[in-house]
Design a protein around this motif. Structure first.
Motif, short mmCIF file in Angstrom:
data_model
loop_
_atom_site.label_atom_id
_atom_site.label_comp_id
_atom_site.label_asym_id
_atom_site.label_seq_id
_atom_site.Cartn_x
_atom_site.Cartn_y
_atom_site.Cartn_z
N GLU C 73 2.18 12.54 9.20
CA GLU C 73 0.80 12.09 8.99
C GLU C 73 0.76 10.78 8.22
OE1 GLU C 73 -2.22 12.96 9.82
OE2 GLU C 73 -1.59 14.63 11.07
N VAL C 74 1.53 10.73 7.13
CA VAL C 74 1.52 9.52 6.30
C VAL C 74 2.10 8.35 7.07
CG1 VAL C 74 2.38 8.47 4.19
CG2 VAL C 74 1.60 10.83 4.15
N SER C 77 -0.65 7.23 9.28
CA SER C 77 -1.73 6.56 8.55
C SER C 77 -1.33 5.14 8.15
CB SER C 77 -2.06 7.32 7.26
OG SER C 77 -2.59 8.56 7.57
N SER C 78 -0.05 4.97 7.78
CA SER C 78 0.35 3.62 7.34
C SER C 78 0.97 2.83 8.49
CB SER C 78 1.29 3.72 6.14
OG SER C 78 2.25 4.73 6.34
N ARG C 79 0.70 3.26 9.71
CA ARG C 79 1.06 2.54 10.93
C ARG C 79 2.55 2.35 11.13
NH1 ARG C 79 -2.52 -0.75 8.70
NH2 ARG C 79 -1.17 -2.59 8.77
N ARG C 265 -0.33 -0.50 2.96
CA ARG C 265 -0.82 -0.03 4.25
C ARG C 265 -1.48 1.32 4.11
NH1 ARG C 265 3.73 -0.68 8.58
NH2 ARG C 265 3.62 -2.88 8.99
N LEU C 266 -1.22 1.97 2.99
CA LEU C 266 -1.80 3.28 2.76
C LEU C 266 -2.79 3.19 1.62
CD1 LEU C 266 -1.55 6.33 3.59
CD2 LEU C 266 0.01 6.58 1.68
N THR C 267 -3.99 3.75 1.85
CA THR C 267 -4.99 3.78 0.78
C THR C 267 -5.11 5.21 0.27
OG1 THR C 267 -6.70 4.23 2.38
CG2 THR C 267 -6.29 1.91 1.84
N GLY C 270 -6.68 7.17 2.83
CA GLY C 270 -5.73 7.50 3.89
C GLY C 270 -4.85 8.67 3.49
N ALA C 273 -6.80 11.87 3.64
CA ALA C 273 -6.99 12.30 5.03
C ALA C 273 -5.70 12.94 5.55
CB ALA C 273 -7.39 11.11 5.90
N ALA C 274 -4.56 12.33 5.21
CA ALA C 274 -3.28 12.87 5.68
C ALA C 274 -3.05 14.26 5.08
CB ALA C 274 -2.13 11.94 5.29
#
Ligand code: NA
Ligand code: NA
Lengths: 313, 169, 433
Positions: C73-74, C77-79, C265-267, C270, C273-274
């Motif tokens: 997931e992470v 989320s961080s592409r 890249r991760l907030t 984010g 949500a993950a």
């Protein structure tokens, strides 16, 4: 239903070919013979009916008619029985499983019946003491064990290892060989017999005697099942229970232990015996663990010390 | 009815938040343990127990939200063959059955909890009283029961799933 | 009525309940508890209902499932995962089904070290599926690649299923691991072959990008360095023995979170949500694991496999017919039962039979893992299928079933090959030990 009670379900959390599973299977066959087939037995091995910590519940709930119970799998529940597994604690006559299993079975009616309420104890078993097996380090002194990572399971073994300055790690038995090979652990606490069963020979260089502490077991039958059987059948079961059965099963384990010892020899594993002086030192180091445990159990059960004394006599 | 549903939604959202925290706690506990072992050869005592307990919280405290958001897996092949009314009816029936099943599980868990207390069962490493862990688990099951009740009563049952309600999005 | 008849009836009832859209966990749990109730009464049913959920959710070993899902997931989320698949897309450009190859390969690599098919499929769903959809691949085909690829890790050692088989059958784990290695590789190649063939005959529904130059292809491989780092640390850590799969999963999640925040890249949103998606997905999986355990507990007591095999033996069949029958039974059971439960129920029963017929127990261990893999992706109850569905609610389960069907051929071909060339499994353990 009364008709279904003629087929008894025996649960074993151990594999189908394990000595204990084979022993209860043989017990069931003997029971079947001696009752002229009135009773037949189905053995469910490998934890098919439930995990190791549920074996006793299976019997009291009626999901199994009999089961092999490993006391340390449910910490707190069999506090008295577990005293027999304390470090360097065994009958004065010796640490052979034949002796200790017979003694524990003999003491069970007086001291351990409460812990096994709802069941009839067929026999009790105490393993040969678990040895510290090492991949590389020569354990010629207790000092050598400091800082080593050693696979173990259970509170008592953990306490002993920590007293010795080693770190206990709860690695699953089947992963120990790989763990030793990769250096995740420096050693493992096992009886010789398990060294052989898990084929640890190629990874080990040393094993230390005397063994440190034992695991305790009970083979129990549901009281409800027992009470529902005919007087003749109950008499047969009574005759197939008790200290002699414990001794006979213990002898099997001792045989396995000897085979394991031979296996280690074939694999060039040196079995190091701790010197007298070091043994005395070890005894002194574990004494506080023993005293503390007896005192803790003694709070709820005033017979704790008496039981321990009777067991180690 | 609407207020009951909203109340249960909030409760499920709170449990889900706890579940998320437990998950994060699991990551941190294991990472710290490995770090301590690798750097100082002294693993953190009781990690095994801690992870088991956090896993229970993380898994069970999200069940209410799973049920409320209808994320449980259903094999919906039949939807292509029967009128929507039949699917709706089946959904309603299974929602009621789920309430009964979860109540049975909750009730069945009471006895082992009481036994764990009576017999003084403890966890393997830390020697924590195990009945406390059972209470925590029962909390999760209670949330699941409530969520199932909300779904069984909800007028929306049978229509498209309501996404994000339990999490208040 | 005998218990095995009851077992057959309950399985039949479950099939119907699943068809009339009873939630899967509920159908499994009710059939398990109901079967126990009919067979042994209320007390037993209640004991199982009370203990199984608690025992499963407090099982340390299962922590690997949510932890690896979180890592996936992470990474998504961080592409990180989209970068990886962008690279794969360039590398395999010009080839229909290239991303499926990348998915199967990555699943194989990931599952190889993680050893749990559930965790692998969960992670790879998150990583691979959105990218395959973005590239225009059909849903069924994309999902099937993830589901099939996710099973590879339990055959390629180390493997939890083989550990359990070794314990029950008392076979050397090292030999089993060695025996499973070549069949595992072969299965990966077979899955890739299926993926390519399906893509070839898709009538253009599985598109191909215009071919890139060789230089561009290899340059693309370096772009997703963060993902490679994460993957490398996780896999390398397990292989070098620094940590166990559970620990690798936690460290992988931790690493992904740190990397995500470090590269901005991760907030926090984010991450939340993950965590939320992971909590929901794993709770749903736990419900199914709980139900499946309850069902397995019932089925084992019906002695169904025993009775069926005894009937077959009564017919005086030869060794190959008996083995074929066993495989057929496995395929049947695999429709409803899952991995470890199936091994527990069947191995103690079948092992003495096959040894009696002169089959090698190590060879049989490999076979058991392959049929377990089939069970994980065979309709109607297939854990890997459910994992994908749990994470992408808009995928139709019928599409996934349809997509899976051609992939089921791969393990069947492998089983057939192992019959004629048992050395594929037995050569390596003999050479090594
Ligand atoms: Na693997
Ligand atoms: Na299946």
């Amino acid at each position: 239903a009364p008709v279904a009670a003629e087929t008894l379900k025996i649960s074993s959390y151990l594999p189908p070919k394990h000595a204990f599973t084979l022993a209860v299977e043989a017990w069931g066959q003997e029971l079947s013979q001696k009752t002229n087939g009135d009773i037949t037995v189905e053995v469910f091995p490998a934890g098919q009916l439930g995990p190791v910590n549920r074996q006793f519940d299976l019997v009291t709930a009626g999901a199994a008619d009999a089961a092999i119970v490993l006391h340390s799998a449910t910490p707190g529940r069999f506090a008295m029985s577990e005293l027999a597994g304390l470090p360097l604690s065994h009958p004065a006559a010796g640490d052979l499983s034949t002796i200790s299993s017979e003694r524990l079975t003999a003491l069970a009616p007086d001291y351990l019946a409460d812990e096994h309420a709802g069941t009839k104890i067929i026999w009790m078993a105490v393993t040969p003491p678990l040895k510290i097996n090492l991949a590389k380090v020569n354990p010629d002194s207790l000092e050598a064990l400091k800082g080593l990572r050693i696979r173990s399971a259970g509170q008592v073994f953990q306490s002993v290892l920590e007293t010795l300055g080693a770190s206990p790690l709860p690695v699953p038995p089947a992963e120990v060989a790989e763990g030793l090979a990769k250096g995740i652990v420096d050693g493992a606490m096992f009886p010789f017999e398990a060294d052989m069963a898990f084929d640890l020979g190629p990874e080990l260089d040393y094993s230390l005697e005397p063994g440190v502490a034992s695991a305790t077991f009970a083979f129990v039958m549901s009281e409800k099942t027992y009470d529902g059987l005919s007087p003749e059948t109950r008499a047969v079961i009574d005759a197939m229970s008790g200290p002699a059965r414990g001794a006979a099963f213990g002898a099997e384990w001792d045989k396995g232990e000897n085979a394991g010892r031979a296996y280690l020899g074939e694999n060039d594993v040196t079995i190091v015996t701790l010197s007298e002086a070091e043994q005395d030192k070890l005894q002194g180091m574990v004494a506080p663990i023993i005293d503390a445990q007896i005192a803790a159990v003694g709070k709820d059960n005033p017979d704790a010390q008496a039981f321990y004394d009777a067991y180690t006599q | 009815m609407q207020r009951v549903y909203r109340g249960i939604s909030l409760f499920a959202a709170a449990q889900l938040a706890i579940s998320q925290l437990a998950l994060l706690g699991m990551v941190l506990a294991i990472t710290a343990d490995v770090a301590m072992r690798a750097l100082f050869n002294s693993p953190i005592r009781g990690t095994y127990d801690t992870v088991g307990i956090l896993l229970a919280i993380s898994a069970l405290y999200a069940v209410a939200a799973v049920i409320l958001e209808r994320r449980d897996i259903v094999i919906d092949l039949i939807d292509g063959f029967v009128p929507p009314r039949v699917s709706t009816l089946l959904q309603r029936i299974w929602a009621i059955v789920a309430v009964a099943a979860l109540c049975f599980l909750f009730w069945s868990m009471l006895q082992p909890m009481l036994e764990a207390k009576r017999y003084g069962d403890t966890s393997l490493e830390l020697r924590l009283p195990l009945w406390l862990v059972w209470i925590v688990a029962l909390g999760g099951m209670a949330g699941a029961v409530l969520a199932a009740v909300a779904i069984a009563l909800s007028p929306a049952t049978g229509s498209a799933p309501v996404q994000g309600e339990a999490s208040g999005e | 009525m005998t218990n095995s008849t009851l077992g057959l009836i309950v399985m039949g009832v479950m099939f119907v309940l699943l068809l009339i859209r009873m939630p899967v966990w509920l159908a499994l749990a009710l059939c398990g508890l109901g079967g126990n109730f009919l067979m042994s009464g209320m007390g037993v049913s209640k004991m199982i209902a009370g203990s199984v959920p608690f025992d499963q959710v407090t099982n340390y070993n299962l922590s690997v499932v949510p932890l690896f899902i979180l890592m996936g997931e992470v990474a998504t989320s961080s592409r990180l995962s989209s970068e990886l698949f962008q690279a794969a897309r360039v590398f395999f450009s010009g080839l229909r089904g290239g991303l499926a190859i990348a998915t199967i390969g990555a699943s194989g690599a990931f599952g190889t070290v993680c050893g749990s098919s559930v965790a692998t499929a969960a992670t790879m769903t998150r990583i691979a599926l959105p990218e395959m959809r973005r590239a225009g691949y059909g849903d069924g085909y994309s999902a099937a690649s993830v589901a099939a690829g996710g099973t590879l890790g339990i055959l390629i050692p180390p493997s939890i299923v083989l550990v359990i088989y070794a314990a029950i059958a008392e076979q050397s784990l090292r030999k089993l691991f060695a025996a499973a290695f070549l069949p595992g590789m072969a299965l990966a190649l077979l899955y890739i072959a299926v993926a390519l063939i399906v893509a070839r005959f898709s009538g253009g529904r599985i598109p191909a990008d215009p071919a890139a130059t060789l230089g561009a292809r290899f340059k693309a491989l370096l772009a997703p360095w963060q993902f490679i780092l994460l993957f490398g640390v996780t896999i390398g850590g397990i292989y070098s023995g620094i940590f166990s799969p559970n620990e690798a999963a936690a460290i992988g999640s931790f690493g992904a979170i740190v990397l995500g925040f470090a590269t901005r890249r991760l907030t926090l949103i984010g991450l939340r949500a993950a965590l939320k998606t992971t909590a929901l997905t794993s709770a749903m999986l736990f419900l199914i694991i709980i139900g499946a355990t309850m069902l397995a507990n019932f089925v084992v007591q019906t002695k169904l496999p025993e009775v069926l095999i005894a009937t077959a033996q009564g017919l005086g069949l030869g060794r190959y017919m008996v083995m074929l029958l066993i495989i057929a039974l496995y395929l049947l059971l695999g429709m409803f039962l899952e991995g470890i439960g199936m091994v527990l129920i069947t191995v103690p029963v079948f092992l003495p039979v096959i040894v009696g017929f002169g089959f090698d127990p190590v060879w049989f261990g490999v076979l058991v893992v392959i049929v377990v893999e089939i069970g994980l992706i065979s309709p109607p109850v297939g854990m890997n299928i459910f994992i994908i569905q749990a994470q992408f609610r808009d995928l139709r389960i019928g599409d996934i079933y349809a997509g899976i069907l051609p992939f089921l051929l791969a393990p069947l071909v492998l089983i057939l090959t192992l019959f004629f060339f048992p050395q594929i499994a037995l050569w390596l353990p003999q050479a090594l030990y």
